[in-house]
Design a protein around this motif. Structure first.
Motif, PDB file in Angstrom:
ATOM      1  N   UNK B  42     -23.250   8.665  -8.912  1.00 50.06           N
ATOM      2  CA  UNK B  42     -22.927   9.497  -7.743  1.00 50.06           C
ATOM      3  C   UNK B  42     -23.993  10.572  -7.496  1.00 50.06           C
ATOM      4  N   UNK B  43     -24.579  11.046  -8.574  1.00 47.48           N
ATOM      5  CA  UNK B  43     -25.562  12.121  -8.422  1.00 47.48           C
ATOM      6  C   UNK B  43     -26.968  11.588  -8.126  1.00 47.48           C
ATOM      7  N   UNK B  44     -27.290  10.408  -8.672  1.00 42.62           N
ATOM      8  CA  UNK B  44     -28.683   9.945  -8.617  1.00 42.62           C
ATOM      9  C   UNK B  44     -28.925   8.845  -7.590  1.00 42.62           C
ATOM     10  N   UNK B 103     -14.564   5.935  -3.801  1.00 40.71           N
ATOM     11  CA  UNK B 103     -13.803   7.187  -3.670  1.00 40.71           C
ATOM     12  C   UNK B 103     -14.125   8.133  -4.820  1.00 40.71           C
ATOM     13  N   UNK B 104     -14.237   7.562  -6.009  1.00 37.94           N
ATOM     14  CA  UNK B 104     -14.575   8.408  -7.157  1.00 37.94           C
ATOM     15  C   UNK B 104     -15.996   8.947  -7.027  1.00 37.94           C
ATOM     16  N   UNK B 110     -19.330  15.530  -4.868  1.00 44.29           N
ATOM     17  CA  UNK B 110     -18.900  16.856  -4.419  1.00 44.29           C
ATOM     18  C   UNK B 110     -19.312  17.964  -5.376  1.00 44.29           C
ATOM     19  N   UNK B 111     -19.538  17.612  -6.630  1.00 44.35           N
ATOM     20  CA  UNK B 111     -19.943  18.625  -7.621  1.00 44.35           C
ATOM     21  C   UNK B 111     -21.457  18.872  -7.610  1.00 44.35           C
ATOM     22  N   UNK B 112     -22.205  17.950  -6.989  1.00 47.62           N
ATOM     23  CA  UNK B 112     -23.662  18.136  -6.936  1.00 47.62           C
ATOM     24  C   UNK B 112     -23.988  19.172  -5.866  1.00 47.62           C
ATOM     25  N   UNK B 113     -25.004  19.997  -6.061  1.00 50.00           N
ATOM     26  CA  UNK B 113     -25.376  20.955  -5.008  1.00 50.00           C
ATOM     27  C   UNK B 113     -25.579  20.214  -3.680  1.00 50.00           C
ATOM     28  N   UNK B 114     -24.993  20.748  -2.643  1.00 52.24           N
ATOM     29  CA  UNK B 114     -25.065  20.075  -1.339  1.00 52.24           C
ATOM     30  C   UNK B 114     -23.868  19.183  -1.081  1.00 52.24           C
ATOM     31  N   UNK B 115     -23.230  18.750  -2.158  1.00 50.62           N
ATOM     32  CA  UNK B 115     -21.991  17.988  -2.045  1.00 50.62           C
ATOM     33  C   UNK B 115     -22.136  16.645  -1.365  1.00 50.62           C
ATOM     34  N   UNK B 194     -10.285  17.548 -11.564  1.00 47.72           N
ATOM     35  CA  UNK B 194     -11.604  17.116 -11.102  1.00 47.72           C
ATOM     36  C   UNK B 194     -11.521  16.661  -9.653  1.00 47.72           C
ATOM     37  N   UNK B 195     -10.417  16.053  -9.303  1.00 49.52           N
ATOM     38  CA  UNK B 195     -10.203  15.568  -7.933  1.00 49.52           C
ATOM     39  C   UNK B 195      -9.728  16.699  -7.011  1.00 49.52           C
ATOM     40  N   UNK B 196      -8.694  17.405  -7.428  1.00 47.29           N
ATOM     41  CA  UNK B 196      -8.091  18.386  -6.514  1.00 47.29           C
ATOM     42  C   UNK B 196      -9.014  19.575  -6.261  1.00 47.29           C
ATOM     43  N   UNK B 197      -9.880  19.882  -7.209  1.00 50.07           N
ATOM     44  CA  UNK B 197     -10.783  21.022  -7.009  1.00 50.07           C
ATOM     45  C   UNK B 197     -11.717  20.759  -5.821  1.00 50.07           C
ATOM     46  N   UNK B 198     -12.147  19.515  -5.666  1.00 49.39           N
ATOM     47  CA  UNK B 198     -12.998  19.165  -4.518  1.00 49.39           C
ATOM     48  C   UNK B 198     -12.162  19.131  -3.241  1.00 49.39           C
ATOM     49  N   UNK B 199     -11.007  18.479  -3.301  1.00 49.85           N
ATOM     50  CA  UNK B 199     -10.157  18.385  -2.101  1.00 49.85           C
ATOM     51  C   UNK B 199      -9.751  19.772  -1.593  1.00 49.85           C
TER      52      UNK B 199
END
Lengths: 87, 343
Positions: B42-44, B103-104, B110-115, B194-199
């Motif tokens: 997801x990040x790379x 989805x994951x 969402x945790x990467x800078x810029x999301x 991990x999920x709800x913090x982004x939502x």
């Protein structure tokens, strides 16, 4: 002085008939008659409306933290719930 | 009109996990392994390649679990009838699982800078505006399609709307963890966050049905609607009274609570569908309000509303079968299933 259990049962049954004339009006409402999800088959919204009606009828205040689903298992468990709040 | 407040607190979804629940389960460990594989992707990996990565992972899992794949394909065959080939059903099975993977990836990005920044289009905003103009609030019934949990929240936030979202205490990171997983303290307190913090970045606030099942959350919902607010929830079967509806010749259950709340409060009940338009583009559709036929008593009115919703849902699923996440919760009636299997 708190009303007798039979009196609470009669008044709770009247509240249920007002709330759900079709579902609750068909047969006798007894202590063992199911409420939440079975028997009469009320859902959580109707359970809350029953609480609001009971608050008005009996002059109670029911805080959020007392609203456990177990109190709505049967007519009898709800009568017990009301009795405890009255007591 | 409800608009987004500058900063609104969100309730932790895992709050209230009792100590009687187990601390950790095999599912939690599996999910941790999945996260450790998906997080670097997801990040790379560029977002345009996520579909390929999801397909590859889903294909590998489907091939490594032939027993599960056979069961899933059998269910799809029962629902869709004899038309699709075996190859098409396998492809559908893989695409459904691939969407779970993506989805994951979206959440983890969402945790990467810029999301994660998809292109979003909100259709049917006028339905929402009309509902709020009536002054009794709006209940958004978000249909269980892939990507809907996060994308619907992002689109509504982008439109400047402050939405309160109702959710059950969450059990894990997976989009479908509430259906299949036994709750654990680790799942509720760590993985689900991990999920709800982004939502929660995109919500006004979150109303949580606690593990204990206390009904106080309903009073919060009623208050939001009295304030002419917007409350969203995921259409599903988790409730005290489940109503069966006809879908693809089988049946699926939906909880009666939200339609009942709409009827009793006067709030508009608006179905919401999230449809993927491209690799990074989504349309969020707000449909006209669901209203029962006149003159029905309360329970019949709820049944009627859910029947109308099911017809609408089926039309969306037929257009986007690989985006519906509810295939495996569909219960096929034995007679219909046998007849179709024979065909």
């Amino acid at each position: 002085m708190s009303p007798a259990r039979d009196e609470v049962l009669r008044r709770v049954a009247a509240l249920l008939r007002d709330l759900l004339p079709t579902a609750a009006g068909a047969g006798a409402l007894e202590e063992g008659t199911g409420l939440l999800g079975h028997g009469i088959g009320i859902d959580s919204v109707e359970a809350l409306q029953l609480v609001a009606a009971a608050e008005k009828e009996f002059g109670l205040t029911v805080p959020d933290e007392d609203l456990f689903p177990e109190h709505f298992e049967t007519v009898g468990t709800f009568v017990t719930f009301v009795e405890r709040r009255l007591g | 009109m409800s608009t987004m407040p500058p900063s609104a607190p969100a309730t932790a979804a895992g709050a209230g996990a009792p100590r009687t629940d187990p601390g950790l389960s095999v599912s939690d460990v599996s999910e941790l392994i999945a996260i450790s594989v998906l997080a670097p992707i997801s990040w790379l990996l560029p977002q345009r390649l996520w579909g390929l990565a999801g397909d590859a992972l889903a294909f590998a899992i489907a091939a490594l679990r032939p027993d599960v794949t056979r069961r899933r394909m059998k269910r799809l065959r029962e629902a869709l009838g004899p038309g699709p080939s075996g190859r098409a059903l396998f492809a559908l099975r893989v695409r459904i699982m691939s969407a779970y993977m993506e989805e994951r990836l979206q959440i983890l990005r969402g945790y990467r800078p810029g999301g994660w920044r998809p292109h979003l289009r909100l259709t049917g905003r006028e339905q929402l505006d009309a509902a709020l103009a009536r002054g009794h609030g709006a209940l958004l019934m978000v249909s269980p399609f892939s990507h809907a949990d996060l994308v619907s929240k992002m689109a509504l936030r982008e439109a400047g709307l402050a939405v309160s979202h109702l959710s059950t205490y969450s059990r894990g990171f997976s989009p479908n963890s509430c259906h299949v997983w036994r709750p654990t303290r680790f799942g509720m307190n760590v993985l689900s966050r991990l999920r709800t913090r982004i939502e929660d970045r995109y919500l006004g606030d979150r109303i949580v049905v606690p593990r204990s099942g206390q009904l106080g959350y309903l009073r919060q919902m009623e208050q939001r609607l009295r304030d002419n607010g917007i409350v969203s929830f995921r259409a599903g079967d988790r409730g005290h009274r489940a109503i069966p509806v006809r879908l693809f010749g089988g049946r699926l259950e939906f909880a009666s609570g939200a339609p009942n709340l709409a009827l009793s409060s006067g709030a508009a009940l608006l179905p919401v569908f999230v449809v993927r338009l491209g690799s990074n583009a989504f349309e969020v559709v707000v449909e006209p309000p669901l209203e029962p036929a006149a003159g029905l008593e309360r329970h019949a009115a709820v049944d009627d509303v859910l029947g109308r919703y099911a017809a609408l849902l089926e039309s969306y699923i037929r257009r986007h079968p690989n985006q519906w996440s509810g295939w495996y919760r569909l219960e096929m009636e034995p007679r219909a299933a046998e007849g179709e299997a024979a065909g």
